[in-house]
Design a protein around this motif. Sequence first.
Motif: not given
Length: 284
Positions: A94-102, A109-122
């Motif tokens: 599913e689409a994240p709320d934000r994407v965080v890059f180095s 990094g994929l950030w589902w901010k509203a749902a309180g979840r985060f993951a590095l790609w894959g």
Amino acid sequence: MRRVSLLLVATAAFAANQMDGPSLGWMWDKDSKSLRRLGGLPGSLRNEDAPDLGSGVQNLWLAPGQDQAVLAREGGQLEKRNLLTGTAVTLESEAPDRVVFSADGTQVGLWWKAAGRFALWGQTPVDLDAKSILLRNDGEALVVDAEGTLRTLKGAWLGNFGAESAIAMDEARLFVAGHGALTIFDRGASGWELRSRREDAQVDTWRQIEIETDGLLVVTAAGELQRCTFDGMPSETLARSGVRALSRLRQTGFYLAEGETLQLLFARSASQKLYLLPATEVRQ
């Protein structure tokens, strides 16, 4: 189960992506859901077509340097695409709320901010109730959580600076503005080490920090844009209101200043003036 796949796209379709003339970089037009190229130079900018990204693109996040982007498509698919070659890696998610890059764009990094979840790609998402997230080039994540604690994702504690603190990082330094002080950490062999702390109540109004070669660019809660020294002392006010956020463009030192209108900033010019982008240069 999420699947990651590699997609090779015909490079001929991406010939227009080559920066073969003066250009400040790409812009994602949220209204038309299209990627646009700012061709030319300030004073004679052109809003040009970018390569066709295909159908169903709902959102797009540009990496630093703007050679790469993450696309969210209809149907729960993300795509990490090289905008110069057309090479893409897809991920069912599913689409994240934000994407965080180095800073170098290699870590995503994929950030589902509203749902309180985060993951590095894959990788598998983890629960994370965060206010801010930064990524280093080695994949280390720094987080300001909902209680205002600054820590690494692995648990190293750096201090409590308030949930509304502003943070910025390069490979060697970490700047934190919050709780009435600008605090600077250096990256040492064993992790982040406190270098200095300057008491300055005004930093509690800072909402964004960008690190430049000779100082900091700061966006305040009131929409003011300032240029500051590395110890936090303001040296120049570039805009007194109307700026919500700064977004780096492809060319070094150029930013889009987002607000009610888009403005262009060249952070290394002697005048430090904002240039108002006419609407015709922003949208079709």
